[in-house]
Design a protein around this motif. Sequence first.
Motif, PDB file in Angstrom:
ATOM      1  N   ALA A 386     -13.775   2.215   7.059  1.00 18.20           N
ATOM      2  CA  ALA A 386     -12.380   2.607   6.899  1.00 18.20           C
ATOM      3  C   ALA A 386     -11.932   2.026   5.564  1.00 18.20           C
ATOM      4  O   ALA A 386     -12.617   1.180   4.987  1.00 18.20           O
ATOM      5  N   THR A 387     -10.791   2.485   5.071  1.00 21.13           N
ATOM      6  CA  THR A 387     -10.356   1.972   3.771  1.00 21.13           C
ATOM      7  C   THR A 387      -8.842   2.013   3.654  1.00 21.13           C
ATOM      8  O   THR A 387      -8.156   2.755   4.355  1.00 21.13           O
ATOM      9  N   TRP A 388      -8.337   1.186   2.741  1.00 24.50           N
ATOM     10  CA  TRP A 388      -6.908   1.149   2.449  1.00 24.50           C
ATOM     11  C   TRP A 388      -6.548   2.199   1.411  1.00 24.50           C
ATOM     12  O   TRP A 388      -7.355   2.544   0.542  1.00 24.50           O
ATOM     13  N   LEU A 389      -5.321   2.639   1.471  1.00 22.69           N
ATOM     14  CA  LEU A 389      -4.705   3.410   0.405  1.00 22.69           C
ATOM     15  C   LEU A 389      -3.736   2.443  -0.280  1.00 22.69           C
ATOM     16  O   LEU A 389      -2.722   2.043   0.308  1.00 22.69           O
ATOM     17  N   ASN A 390      -4.088   2.014  -1.481  1.00 20.95           N
ATOM     18  CA  ASN A 390      -3.296   1.015  -2.199  1.00 20.95           C
ATOM     19  C   ASN A 390      -2.391   1.697  -3.223  1.00 20.95           C
ATOM     20  O   ASN A 390      -2.847   2.546  -3.988  1.00 20.95           O
ATOM     21  N   TYR A 391      -1.132   1.317  -3.230  1.00 22.74           N
ATOM     22  CA  TYR A 391      -0.164   1.997  -4.095  1.00 22.74           C
ATOM     23  C   TYR A 391       0.902   1.028  -4.577  1.00 22.74           C
ATOM     24  O   TYR A 391       1.145  -0.010  -3.968  1.00 22.74           O
ATOM     25  N   VAL A 392       1.500   1.369  -5.692  1.00 28.04           N
ATOM     26  CA  VAL A 392       2.612   0.590  -6.256  1.00 28.04           C
ATOM     27  C   VAL A 392       3.937   1.248  -5.890  1.00 28.04           C
ATOM     28  O   VAL A 392       4.879   0.584  -5.469  1.00 28.04           O
ATOM     29  N   ARG A 393       3.999   2.576  -6.067  1.00 27.58           N
ATOM     30  CA  ARG A 393       5.181   3.343  -5.680  1.00 27.58           C
ATOM     31  C   ARG A 393       4.725   4.605  -4.970  1.00 27.58           C
ATOM     32  O   ARG A 393       3.585   5.038  -5.090  1.00 27.58           O
ATOM     33  N   CYS A 394       5.634   5.186  -4.223  1.00 25.76           N
ATOM     34  CA  CYS A 394       5.377   6.452  -3.547  1.00 25.76           C
ATOM     35  C   CYS A 394       6.709   7.195  -3.456  1.00 25.76           C
ATOM     36  O   CYS A 394       7.708   6.766  -4.029  1.00 25.76           O
ATOM     37  N   HIS A 395       6.735   8.296  -2.716  1.00 24.77           N
ATOM     38  CA  HIS A 395       7.946   9.101  -2.601  1.00 24.77           C
ATOM     39  C   HIS A 395       9.022   8.388  -1.791  1.00 24.77           C
ATOM     40  O   HIS A 395      10.198   8.741  -1.844  1.00 24.77           O
ATOM     41  N   ASP A 396       8.612   7.366  -1.035  1.00 24.14           N
ATOM     42  CA  ASP A 396       9.524   6.695  -0.117  1.00 24.14           C
ATOM     43  C   ASP A 396      10.107   5.437  -0.749  1.00 24.14           C
ATOM     44  O   ASP A 396       9.790   5.069  -1.882  1.00 24.14           O
ATOM     45  N   ASP A 397      10.936   4.758   0.019  1.00 24.56           N
ATOM     46  CA  ASP A 397      11.554   3.517  -0.435  1.00 24.56           C
ATOM     47  C   ASP A 397      10.581   2.349  -0.331  1.00 24.56           C
ATOM     48  O   ASP A 397       9.502   2.463   0.260  1.00 24.56           O
ATOM     49  N   ILE A 398      10.962   1.225  -0.875  1.00 30.65           N
ATOM     50  CA  ILE A 398      10.198  -0.021  -0.738  1.00 30.65           C
ATOM     51  C   ILE A 398      10.823  -0.830   0.390  1.00 30.65           C
ATOM     52  O   ILE A 398      11.993  -1.202   0.324  1.00 30.65           O
ATOM     53  N   GLY A 399      10.041  -1.082   1.432  1.00 26.11           N
ATOM     54  CA  GLY A 399      10.495  -1.936   2.527  1.00 26.11           C
ATOM     55  C   GLY A 399       9.931  -3.335   2.355  1.00 26.11           C
ATOM     56  O   GLY A 399       8.855  -3.515   1.783  1.00 26.11           O
ATOM     57  N   LEU A 400      10.651  -4.306   2.829  1.00 30.51           N
ATOM     58  CA  LEU A 400      10.247  -5.710   2.669  1.00 30.51           C
ATOM     59  C   LEU A 400       9.706  -6.239   3.993  1.00 30.51           C
ATOM     60  O   LEU A 400      10.179  -7.236   4.535  1.00 30.51           O
TER      61      LEU A 400
END
Length: 651
Positions: A386-400
């Motif tokens: 299995a693997t991660w999808l690593n991202y800095v930004r996407c179409h959605d908001d940033i949740g903390l």
Amino acid sequence: MYEQISHSLLNDILNRIKPDIYQKDLRHFYTRLGANFYAIHGLFAKLYGNREDFDLQAQRLVETMARQYIKREDELKQLDIERERDYNWFLNQKWVGMALYANGFADDLKDMQSHLSYFQELGVNMVHIMPIMECPEGQSDGGYAVSNFREIDNRVGSLEDLRSLSEEMRSRDMLLAMDVVLNHTSDEHEWAEKARTGDSTYLEYYYTFESRNIPDMFEQSMLEVFPETAPGNFTWDEKIQRWVMTVFNNYQWDLNYNNPAVFIEMLDVILYWANQGADILRLDAVAFLWKKLGSTCQNEHEAHLILQLLKDCCQVTAPGVLFIAEAIVAPSEVTKYFGEDAVIAKECEIAYNATFMALLWDAVATKNANLLNQGIKSLPNKLERATWLNYVRCHDDIGLGFDDKDIIQSGYEPQSHRRFLIDYLTGRFENSFARGLPFAENIKTGDSRISGSLASLVGLQYAIETGDVDAQENSVKLILLLHSMILSFGGIPLLYYGDEIGTLNDDTYLDDPDKMDDNRWVHRPNIDWGKAEKRHTPCTVEYDIFNGLKKMITIRKEINVFSDFNNRELVDVGNPNLFVFNRFNPQKFHDRVLVVTNFNDQPQKLDLEDVASWGTYKQGQLFDLHTRQKPEIFNNTLVIPSFSFYWLREM
């Protein structure tokens, strides 16, 4: 005994199977069905075994898989066979993705095809197209309120356009990823319209109630997804005079997976898009699939059973297709969406690493890697396959969504630290150059998520508006630094369209009455291709970012330790400003890369003796793969400039 029951049922199903199915060549289908049916029967029985029509529904399930297999093109069937043989193909470091809106990146799907060379120039070979299924003209939650699961929205093109695009991408060894919205439909979907006429068959496709009694019981434990814009989890529908469960927005009706007909319909949808050429399907809102009184209606055990069943069924019909779990949940919960098997992903092969993303933004705001180091230590290991999808930004908001225990362990108080992060990323904090916007802000609690483009969040918008040359240089360095993390950490890096050329916040959404109340549209741009052309002009922001990313992507693809086989080791170096980890080849001890990252605005030092597994090195014994130069080392102390990183290999 249980296995005998399942095989007996399978024999009965095959004996009753309709002529339009059994007359076809189903050799590979029957082989896979026989291998998987014990698991399929067990899961289907756990979910629906108490129903009187269980055998009939099981028959429908098998026939659905068979019909979609028959429709699958020979080229895709051959690709399935190749990927079954090379079952770790998606763990290779060669894959680099980009997420985009088809009519934001280009005019439409047809125009996208003309821009495939742009992806190849950058090094991107996996393209995730955000929702393109038919949706209402007005509010549609960015395409996630689907009114027809089997048609392309005419604003982005046609099925023929998509099939042409997918064929062209396959010829270029590029992967196509698409969205399937599993949790809900638009209230304009045919099923919802039939439910509104009082059709009992389709009323059972949704959660509807005559009075507030049961909804009120649900509300006691359910959370609110959009408390400001869509409070509560139920909407009164005048046409049917019933309360409808609408967890996300009042125009999105939650599907009732207690009903096996719903499961079979959505499996058919998944296989349908697999047959249109999708290599990867992003399953939206999977944490919400099962509703149960007295619970939050998130992360329920039955939701995992549904995903396991979808995966097993897809393995029969289209085994070369991967699933992405869109589960933005607590770190302790997210790895469960791979499945809880020791090796093989029984649910989704890929999951969003939202925790890593949020920790990176904490490092940007604090200018240290304190919480990043702690949070990664607490992130559960993924399965080997299995693997991660690593991202800095996407179409959605940033949740903390950090774990409070990690925040405390890092020396912060959870509530005040989150408040600081919100203030910093929205530019309210003194000396912050970030230009994010608060999203879904809860005035009562102070909680908020953050919208904004990458470039605006790291200060590039501020720098351009004020003419601050130093701030501009630092913002570009931060953009490259953050991408160096997702390219080296382990998993599939997913860029977001526009970030590769430094696209700023786009305020034009405020002029659209259907978008103005959702500030996530500030980072869902229409690409300025004139701006993109500047990637060829030296000394421009676009040139520096695009070519910096292109260089990193090229290097990543050449370094096999960047493949994802749980071959990462976090290194504690005692300097809170540094994030250091080792990528290694389990079979070759000396085949390794040391990743050293400085999130501080001042140069930092690292005593190489603190990296015990790497030994003691003098000047000239280490080589930085990124700069293609030897790093600065003095008395066995490595110097890392501000907002920079090294990918170090032994010479």
